[in-house]
Design a protein around this motif. Structure first.
Motif, mmCIF file in Angstrom:
data_model
loop_
_atom_site.group_PDB
_atom_site.id
_atom_site.type_symbol
_atom_site.label_atom_id
_atom_site.label_comp_id
_atom_site.label_asym_id
_atom_site.label_seq_id
_atom_site.Cartn_x
_atom_site.Cartn_y
_atom_site.Cartn_z
ATOM 1 N N ILE A 277 44.139 50.175 39.168
ATOM 2 C CA ILE A 277 45.072 50.501 38.021
ATOM 3 C C ILE A 277 46.251 49.872 38.061
ATOM 4 N N ILE A 278 46.771 49.830 39.300
ATOM 5 C CA ILE A 278 48.382 49.219 39.578
ATOM 6 C C ILE A 278 48.195 47.747 39.317
ATOM 7 N N GLN A 279 47.059 47.114 39.994
ATOM 8 C CA GLN A 279 46.774 45.797 39.737
ATOM 9 C C GLN A 279 46.533 45.259 38.157
ATOM 10 N N ALA A 280 46.243 46.285 37.627
ATOM 11 C CA ALA A 280 45.919 45.845 36.079
ATOM 12 C C ALA A 280 47.080 46.101 35.200
ATOM 13 N N PHE A 281 47.863 47.220 35.632
ATOM 14 C CA PHE A 281 49.184 46.934 35.148
ATOM 15 C C PHE A 281 50.106 45.657 35.308
ATOM 16 N N ASN A 282 49.821 45.349 36.617
ATOM 17 C CA ASN A 282 50.477 44.224 37.048
ATOM 18 C C ASN A 282 50.217 42.906 36.351
ATOM 19 N N ALA A 283 48.992 42.689 35.983
ATOM 20 C CA ALA A 283 48.373 41.633 35.409
ATOM 21 C C ALA A 283 49.183 41.759 33.945
ATOM 22 N N TYR B 252 43.434 58.619 34.144
ATOM 23 C CA TYR B 252 43.246 57.093 34.354
ATOM 24 C C TYR B 252 41.980 56.765 34.199
ATOM 25 N N ALA B 253 40.773 57.389 34.282
ATOM 26 C CA ALA B 253 39.655 57.411 33.907
ATOM 27 C C ALA B 253 39.016 57.095 32.620
ATOM 28 N N ASN B 254 40.088 57.386 31.794
ATOM 29 C CA ASN B 254 39.959 57.289 30.239
ATOM 30 C C ASN B 254 40.708 55.816 29.711
ATOM 31 N N PRO B 255 39.859 54.981 29.373
ATOM 32 C CA PRO B 255 40.617 53.611 28.978
ATOM 33 C C PRO B 255 41.655 53.719 27.906
ATOM 34 N N ALA B 256 41.681 54.975 27.328
ATOM 35 C CA ALA B 256 42.753 55.034 26.362
ATOM 36 C C ALA B 256 44.227 55.282 26.734
ATOM 37 N N VAL B 257 44.058 56.143 27.986
ATOM 38 C CA VAL B 257 45.253 56.352 28.690
ATOM 39 C C VAL B 257 45.852 55.033 29.231
ATOM 40 N N PHE B 258 45.212 54.309 29.940
ATOM 41 C CA PHE B 258 45.519 53.083 30.446
ATOM 42 C C PHE B 258 46.258 52.113 29.312
ATOM 43 N N CYS B 259 45.514 51.912 28.075
ATOM 44 C CA CYS B 259 46.292 51.204 27.105
ATOM 45 C C CYS B 259 47.498 51.830 26.668
ATOM 46 N N GLY C 216 44.700 36.664 32.630
ATOM 47 C CA GLY C 216 43.460 37.462 31.978
ATOM 48 C C GLY C 216 42.211 37.743 32.459
ATOM 49 N N PRO C 217 41.652 36.591 33.415
ATOM 50 C CA PRO C 217 40.455 36.885 33.952
ATOM 51 C C PRO C 217 40.562 38.173 34.952
ATOM 52 N N ARG C 218 41.676 37.941 35.857
ATOM 53 C CA ARG C 218 41.883 39.046 36.824
ATOM 54 C C ARG C 218 41.931 40.318 35.790
ATOM 55 N N LEU C 219 42.518 40.386 34.792
ATOM 56 C CA LEU C 219 42.770 41.553 34.101
ATOM 57 C C LEU C 219 41.215 42.231 33.582
ATOM 58 N N VAL C 220 40.569 41.324 33.027
ATOM 59 C CA VAL C 220 39.332 41.467 32.507
ATOM 60 C C VAL C 220 38.354 42.008 33.434
ATOM 61 N N ASP C 221 38.370 41.506 34.667
ATOM 62 C CA ASP C 221 37.704 42.068 35.651
ATOM 63 C C ASP C 221 38.029 43.281 36.413
ATOM 64 N N LEU C 222 39.404 43.311 36.288
ATOM 65 C CA LEU C 222 39.801 44.889 36.697
ATOM 66 C C LEU C 222 39.390 46.040 35.819
ATOM 67 N N PHE C 223 39.704 45.716 34.833
ATOM 68 C CA PHE C 223 39.416 46.524 33.381
ATOM 69 C C PHE C 223 37.946 46.899 33.476
ATOM 70 N N LEU C 224 37.198 45.975 33.313
ATOM 71 C CA LEU C 224 35.760 46.304 33.296
ATOM 72 C C LEU C 224 35.120 46.952 34.750
ATOM 73 N N ILE D 58 37.281 37.550 27.089
ATOM 74 C CA ILE D 58 36.317 38.867 27.590
ATOM 75 C C ILE D 58 34.847 38.318 27.785
ATOM 76 N N GLU D 59 34.437 37.285 26.805
ATOM 77 C CA GLU D 59 33.092 36.739 27.020
ATOM 78 C C GLU D 59 32.846 36.103 28.447
ATOM 79 N N ASN D 60 33.679 35.406 28.615
ATOM 80 C CA ASN D 60 33.556 34.627 29.893
ATOM 81 C C ASN D 60 34.769 34.064 30.456
ATOM 82 N N PRO D 61 35.423 35.101 31.585
ATOM 83 C CA PRO D 61 36.722 35.084 32.001
ATOM 84 C C PRO D 61 36.511 33.640 32.932
ATOM 85 N N VAL D 62 35.528 33.506 33.516
ATOM 86 C CA VAL D 62 35.488 32.226 34.557
ATOM 87 C C VAL D 62 35.375 30.995 33.757
ATOM 88 N N GLY D 63 35.000 31.044 32.706
ATOM 89 C CA GLY D 63 35.044 29.823 31.907
ATOM 90 C C GLY D 63 36.463 29.561 31.503
#
Ligand code: GLC
Length: 653
Positions: free
Chosen positions: A317-323, A268-275, A48-56, A19-24
């Protein structure tokens, strides 16, 4: 901080680093995966990096985004821990062969458990039936707990973890998935993720006044915002309820309900719903579901001032679920259900989003060509809009549990001199028996008096003319209807992608009008094509004089042929213009084999003139795998009414 994940590294610490440094993490050397935990960390590193990026990106305006992201990683880790050895083995196999679903051996079936076998326990006894049809993919229509009475055919889910008690238990479902897998059949279920029923635990809490759970849905104290949204929204079920919002008397708030008033759209604008939904999704994956049909994908993201359909947030959202799936349940595959404009349908199809998609345009245009006996629009549209990205496949169908909507592009029609609105009116009239000379017996679905929109319900056989022909007791019409059905099937099985049989169609099921006397079904004409399996008719499968025999054995034979023609593996199709507007033709090619498929959409004989075949070497001979006949490339090719040919091009020099 150690940024390079090692096999022994604690996933929690790795997640912090991620989460700190996905690129790293992306640029770090990932560990060789010698243990399952290392494999998980490796997948985290890869996706994970893709997921972090999409989520954030999705939750950039939320101060608690990182907190929820961590929660998501915990969900994935816990879910992975619980994943069975069997499924972990499958994960590795699918990763090693990511194009497994593109094989010509793939054939799908879809059914309602209650209508087919009453319950899950009985379904086990019918695995031999699936094997006889040589299915490799079985989609069970929604089987989870739902409200009593109308539940939109199961699409109003009250719990993603409890099978509807009338149908069975989670234990039976898990066992079924395992047994099917052993038989080479992948279990497919819906992920009804746009909405829950108003009886889901989250909705109950929301109705009881819990603000946390009210935040799981789109709820409003008054009509101010709903009215503003409404200006840009379509109505999906206008005959059962106007508008997109429903008043909940207990909660004393309006709630967003795109479909029925008992189907509450999740926020889905609520991250709790995504989780929370990611957790439900992984639960299904761990029960052994191999393919999830993502229901109603177009509607999951809303923004004021837009149609709230097909927004970029929906794709994220779908891409994040996919990741999430790639990390914690890698063999899980997504299929999108987007019954929208053909270009929008395509926008969901990508390896990192939905590698599988229904092909509603092809389906609708096959019916369009059947009505007009002309293939121009079909040809034109397919040429422009059929191609998918590498690594993706269509799911081709003629009928499913839903209605038929005329989803073609208006501009495509205009380019051919067809007025799109008038053409849709014609098609609706044709398929609902309001056009003189029509062979079809369909039933109108969801007429919208404001827009004039209408869709059509009915079974393959009734829409294709069999019901009317049988009522008229006319052998010629019966013959034409049978041939028409076989011809349409031949396209579904050869055009490229997974053919999906709506179970019942294999023996020629007709419309069933008994829904008209059931108060929970009467207002939804789709029940006309959702009828009980008539097992007694199975006797007719062995009586060559019976129509059921022709349908069933004809299909079995065609499936057998498909499975032995490598050219029919996925890999695209090239439309082939025959110069004859009643014929639809395309080339399929793979592994050194070339097929020319030709289908006659008219009740008259048709010819492909020899000049059109001049692109093939003069010495070529076409071998028709259907009719088992040879045709020289230098002669005209003649097709009988509704005949179809699967011609293998053989150079005999
Ligand atoms: C999908 C389903 C349809 C259902 C709707 C709402 O379109 O195929 O049957 O009514 O979603 O869940």
């Amino acid at each position: 901080m150690n940024r390079t994940p090692s096999a022994g590294m604690d996933p929690a610490r790795f997640v912090d680093a991620l989460i700190e440094n996905p690129v790293g993490v992306l640029s770090a050397d990932l560990p060789a995966a010698s243990t399952d935990q290392a494999l998980f960390v490796q997948r985290l590193g890869r996706h994970g990096p893709r997921l972090v990026d999409l989520f954030l990106t999705l939750y950039k305006d939320r101060a608690d985004a990182r907190k929820w992201l961590k929660r998501l990683f915990t969900i994935m880790a816990e879910s992975w821990d619980r994943r069975s050895d069997d499924l972990r083995t499958l994960d590795r196999a699918r990763e090693a062969d990511p194009s497994w679903f593109q094989s010509e051996k793939m054939v799908g079936g879809v059914l309602y458990v209650d209508l087919f076998s009453d319950n899950l326990a009985n379904l086990f006894e019918h695995i031999a039936y699936f094997k006889e049809l040589d299915l490799t993919y079985l989609h069970l229509m929604p089987i989870f707990s739902v409200p009593h009475g109308d539940s939109d055919g199961g699409y109003a889910v009250s719990s993603y973890r409890a099978v509807n008690a009338d149908l069975g238990t989670m234990k039976e479902l898990t066992e079924l998935a395992r047994v099917l897998r052993g038989e080479g059949i992948s279990l497919v279920l819906d992920f009804v993720f746009n909405h829950t029923s108003n009886e889901h635990e989250w909705a109950r809490r929301a109705r009881a006044g819990d603000p946390v759970y009210q935040g799981f849905y789109h709820t409003f104290a008054d009509r101010t915002l709903p009215d503003q949204y409404e200006r840009h929204l379509r109505e999906i079920f206008p005959t059962v309820r106007r508008g997109n919002f429903s008043w909940d008397a207990q909660m004393r708030r309006w709630v967003w309900t795109t479909f029925n008033s008992f189907q509450w759209d999740l926020n889905y604008a609520n991250p709790a719903v995504f989780c929370a939904m990611a957790e439900e999704m992984l639960y299904l994956a761990n029960a052994g579901v191999e393919v999830l049909r993502l229901d109603a994908v177009a509607f999951i993201w809303k923004e004021m001032g837009t149609t709230c359909e097909n927004l970029s947030g929906a794709h994220d959202i779908i891409q994040a679920f996919n990741a999430v799936a790639r990390i914690a349940a890698p063999s899980l595959l997504f299929k999108s259900e987007a019954i929208v404009h053909p270009d929008q349908v395509l926008s969901y199809v990508a390896p990192e989003e939905c590698p599988l998609s229904y092909n509603p345009m092809l389906m609708a245009l096959i019916w369009e060509a059947a009505a007009t006996r002309e293939t121009r629009l079909l040809e034109h549209a397919v040429k422009k809009r059929e191609r998918l990205p590498e690594g993706c496949s269509w799911v081709n169908y003629l009928r499913c549990h839903d209605d038929i909507g005329w989803t073609f592009d208006d501009e495509d029609a205009r380019q051919l001199g067809i007025d799109p609105a008038a053409h849709r009116r014609f098609l609706n009239a044709f398929y609902t028996g309001n056009h003189p000379g029509s062979f079809a017996r369909g039933v109108p679905f969801q007429y919208n008096p404001d827009t004039g929109d209408l869709r059509v319900s009915g079974t393959l056989a009734s829409l294709a003319g069999l019901e009317q022909a049988l009522d008229a007791d006319d052998p010629v019409l019966i013959q034409m209807a049978v041939r028409r059905i076989m011809m349409m099937r031949s396209i579904m099985l050869s055009v490229g992608g997974i053919p999906l049989i709506y179970i019942g169609d294999e023996w020629g099921m007709l419309n069933d009008y008994t829904y008209l006397s059931d108060p929970a079904k009467v207002s939804d004409s789709r029940w006309v094509h959702r009828s009980r399996k008539k097992w007694h008719l199975q006797r007719s499968y062995s009586d060559p004089a019976a129509l059921e025999w022709r349908f069933f054995n004809g299909l079995k034979e065609m499936i057998g042929l498909r499975k032995n023609l490598p050219a029919l593996r996925n890999g695209g199709m090239e439309p082939f213009w025959t110069g004859n507007p009643h014929l639809f033709a395309y080339l399929r090619q793979a592994e050194g084999q070339q097929l020319l498929i030709v289908a006659n959409f008219s009740e008259h004989g048709q010819v492909v003139s020899r000049d059109r075949l001049s692109g093939f070497p003069r010495e070529s001979v076409f071998f028709d795998h259907i009719g088992k006949t040879h045709h020289p490339a230098t002669a005209d090719l003649a097709l009988a009414p509704y005949q179809y040919m699967w011609l293998e091009v053989k150079d005999v020099r």
